[in-house]
Enzyme design. Structure first.
Site, PDB file in Angstrom:
ATOM      1  CB  ALA A  66      38.893  19.059  56.842  1.00 24.05           C
ATOM      2  N   GLY A 109      40.479  18.035  51.944  1.00 23.42           N
ATOM      3  CA  GLY A 109      40.578  19.352  52.201  1.00 23.42           C
ATOM      4  C   GLY A 109      41.884  19.436  51.474  1.00 23.42           C
ATOM      5  CD  GLU A 112      37.631  19.800  49.049  1.00 19.55           C
ATOM      6  OE1 GLU A 112      37.345  19.745  50.593  1.00 19.55           O
ATOM      7  OE2 GLU A 112      36.324  19.248  48.878  1.00 19.55           O
ATOM      8  CD  GLU A 132      37.093  14.775  51.327  1.00 19.35           C
ATOM      9  OE1 GLU A 132      37.157  13.696  50.693  1.00 19.35           O
ATOM     10  OE2 GLU A 132      37.381  15.843  50.754  1.00 19.35           O
TER      11      GLU A 132
HETATM   12  N1  CAA Z   1      42.247  14.781  60.389  1.00 14.97           N
HETATM   13  C1  CAA Z   1      43.132  15.288  61.932  1.00 14.97           C
HETATM   14  N2  CAA Z   1      44.069  14.822  62.406  1.00 14.97           N
HETATM   15  C2  CAA Z   1      44.271  13.628  61.605  1.00 14.97           C
HETATM   16  C3  CAA Z   1      44.340  13.857  59.905  1.00 14.97           C
HETATM   17  C4  CAA Z   1      43.136  14.877  59.205  1.00 14.97           C
HETATM   18  N3  CAA Z   1      42.805  14.222  58.632  1.00 14.97           N
HETATM   19  N4  CAA Z   1      45.148  12.670  59.056  1.00 14.97           N
HETATM   20  C5  CAA Z   1      45.594  12.553  60.151  1.00 14.97           C
HETATM   21  N5  CAA Z   1      45.793  13.129  61.000  1.00 14.97           N
HETATM   22  C6  CAA Z   1      46.839  12.932  62.861  1.00 14.97           C
HETATM   23  C7  CAA Z   1      46.468  11.225  62.755  1.00 14.97           C
HETATM   24  O1  CAA Z   1      44.984  11.296  63.524  1.00 14.97           O
HETATM   25  C8  CAA Z   1      47.621  11.380  63.622  1.00 14.97           C
HETATM   26  O2  CAA Z   1      46.995  11.333  64.798  1.00 14.97           O
HETATM   27  P1  CAA Z   1      47.562  10.880  66.158  1.00 14.97           P
HETATM   28  O3  CAA Z   1      49.264  10.586  66.109  1.00 14.97           O
HETATM   29  O4  CAA Z   1      47.839  11.708  67.187  1.00 14.97           O
HETATM   30  O5  CAA Z   1      47.073   9.804  66.494  1.00 14.97           O
HETATM   31  C9  CAA Z   1      49.124  11.328  62.803  1.00 14.97           C
HETATM   32  O6  CAA Z   1      47.623  12.760  61.963  1.00 14.97           O
HETATM   33  C10 CAA Z   1      49.231  11.012  61.269  1.00 14.97           C
HETATM   34  O7  CAA Z   1      48.450   9.815  60.775  1.00 14.97           O
HETATM   35  P2  CAA Z   1      48.482   8.920  60.934  1.00 14.97           P
HETATM   36  O8  CAA Z   1      49.170   8.363  62.276  1.00 14.97           O
HETATM   37  O9  CAA Z   1      47.329   7.873  60.515  1.00 14.97           O
HETATM   38  O10 CAA Z   1      49.432   8.487  59.343  1.00 14.97           O
HETATM   39  P3  CAA Z   1      49.943   7.115  58.495  1.00 14.97           P
HETATM   40  O11 CAA Z   1      50.846   7.411  57.757  1.00 14.97           O
HETATM   41  O12 CAA Z   1      49.350   5.739  59.481  1.00 14.97           O
HETATM   42  O13 CAA Z   1      48.180   7.521  57.500  1.00 14.97           O
HETATM   43  C11 CAA Z   1      46.709   8.994  56.083  1.00 14.97           C
HETATM   44  C12 CAA Z   1      48.236   8.109  56.501  1.00 14.97           C
HETATM   45  C13 CAA Z   1      46.787   7.139  55.263  1.00 14.97           C
HETATM   46  C14 CAA Z   1      46.999  10.093  55.534  1.00 14.97           C
HETATM   47  C15 CAA Z   1      46.059   9.077  57.363  1.00 14.97           C
HETATM   48  O14 CAA Z   1      46.331   9.851  58.303  1.00 14.97           O
HETATM   49  C16 CAA Z   1      44.776   9.943  57.213  1.00 14.97           C
HETATM   50  O15 CAA Z   1      43.950   8.731  56.378  1.00 14.97           O
HETATM   51  N6  CAA Z   1      44.222  10.371  57.323  1.00 14.97           N
HETATM   52  C17 CAA Z   1      42.532  10.877  56.567  1.00 14.97           C
HETATM   53  C18 CAA Z   1      42.343  11.401  55.524  1.00 14.97           C
HETATM   54  C19 CAA Z   1      41.080  11.570  55.472  1.00 14.97           C
HETATM   55  O16 CAA Z   1      40.358  10.843  55.704  1.00 14.97           O
HETATM   56  N7  CAA Z   1      41.209  13.138  54.507  1.00 14.97           N
HETATM   57  C20 CAA Z   1      39.877  13.664  55.021  1.00 14.97           C
HETATM   58  C21 CAA Z   1      39.256  14.643  56.131  1.00 14.97           C
HETATM   59  S1  CAA Z   1      37.982  15.257  55.956  1.00 14.97           S
HETATM   60  C22 CAA Z   1      37.935  16.990  54.384  1.00 14.97           C
HETATM   61  O17 CAA Z   1      38.748  16.604  54.162  1.00 14.97           O
HETATM   62  C23 CAA Z   1      36.541  16.909  54.000  1.00 14.97           C
HETATM   63  C24 CAA Z   1      36.677  18.113  52.981  1.00 14.97           C
HETATM   64  O18 CAA Z   1      36.016  18.055  52.181  1.00 14.97           O
HETATM   65  C25 CAA Z   1      37.377  19.189  53.200  1.00 14.97           C
END
Ligand code: CAA
Length: 258
Positions: A66, A109, A112, A132
């Site tokens: 998400a 998400g 999910e 999360e």
């Molecule tokens: N939401 C918003 N933006 C996101 C995102 C997310 N879930 N995941 C990645 N992005 C964005 C980053 O902020 C980044 O944007 P900027 O260039 O503007 O900084 C861009 O996408 C590229 O991401 P990274 O630079 O982080 O890429 P990476 O290759 O270094 O890492 C990754 C990849 C390991 C997937 C890392 O992006 C990450 O850990 N993302 C978040 C994963 C996460 O925590 N997901 C759960 C979200 S909460 C949820 O989903 C709740 C639910 O139950 C539904």
């Protein structure tokens, strides 16, 4: 074909291929994407030429979760009053089959939504996780429930509590995905599988999906009874006569959808 801000949608014969397309955010699922996806699914459901959909992302990410930036400033009252994420339930009510073709990250998400689809085909590059807890929250789109049903308590609990990712091989062993495919062939193989499904009798497609899903919602005796009743019901269709006659006559069935 309609144009969407966050999706690319194309029809490949009887298969609707939906590609999540927010590369700048690794396909993070925001409100616009949900609204686009529901609109695309409504078109797919209404189009009698379309028998199965494939939902995919990019080679790097199916979806990285998400949209954290959309949620960061929200408080309990906003989340609860708007029943945040409840709109995704509508996606799960799609009656025709949807295959998730997952390459790269399917996190939070993203995992999910893949699990909301009818089955998951994974590229060998796929990584699944519910991270999360690292954000101080929990899954919110059904992940704890669907993951526990898919892979059992031990793995689901470990993944939710540690946030660790599962690679494609582990996901296949655990039963989260139906098959692992070389990354370069993922979308073509998913479309081919979807075309196979789309070639079946339309009522039988709906009934098979509905009854397998029923296994997750009810006890064994009620589920077996439900299956038998739907099975009986198909004997009122022209396609049952055609399907069984075609077998006896050693030819393929010509489906009418009734
Ligand atoms: N939401 C918003 N933006 C996101 C995102 C997310 N879930 N995941 C990645 N992005 C964005 C980053 O902020 C980044 O944007 P900027 O260039 O503007 O900084 C861009 O996408 C590229 O991401 P990274 O630079 O982080 O890429 P990476 O290759 O270094 O890492 C990754 C990849 C390991 C997937 C890392 O992006 C990450 O850990 N993302 C978040 C994963 C996460 O925590 N997901 C759960 C979200 S909460 C949820 O989903 C709740 C639910 O139950 C539904």
């Amino acid at each position: 074909m309609a144009e969407y801000q966050t999706l690319l949608v194309e029809q490949r014969g009887p298969v609707t291929l939906v590609t999540l397309n927010r590369p700048e955010a690794l396909n993070a699922l925001n409100a616009q994407l949900l609204s686009d996806l529901l609109a695309a699914m409504a078109v797919f459901e209404a189009d009698a030429t379309q028998g199965c959909a494939v939902l995919t992302g990019s080679a790097k990410a199916f979806a990285a979760g998400a949209d954290i930036k959309e949620m960061q400033a929200q408080g309990f009252a906003d989340m609860y009053a708007h029943d945040f994420f409840a709109g995704w339930d509508q996606f799960t009510r799609t009656r025709k089959p949807v295959i998730a073709a997952v390459g790269g990250y399917a996190l939070g998400g993203g995992c999910e939504v893949a699990m909301m689809c009818d089955f998951i085909l994974a590229a060998d590059s796929a990584k699944f996780g519910q991270p999360e807890i690292k954000l101080g929250v929990t899954p919110g789109m059904g992940g704890s429930q669907r993951l526990a049903r898919a892979v059992g308590k031990a793995k689901a609990m470990e993944m939710c509590l540690t946030g660790r990712m599962m690679d494609a091989a582990e996901a296949e062993r655990a039963g989260l995905v139906s098959r692992v495919i070389p990354a370069a062939d993922l979308v073509e193989e998913a479309v081919k599988t979807a075309a196979t499904i789309a070639g079946m009798a339309p009522l039988a497609i709906l009934a098979n999906k509905e009854m397998v899903n029923y296994a997750f919602e009810t006890g064994l005796a009620a589920g077996v009874q439900f299956e038998r009743r739907l099975f009986h019901g198909l004997f009122g269709s022209a396609d049952q006569k055609e399907g069984m006659t075609a077998f006896v006559e050693k030819r393929s069935g010509q489906w009418r959808g009734r």
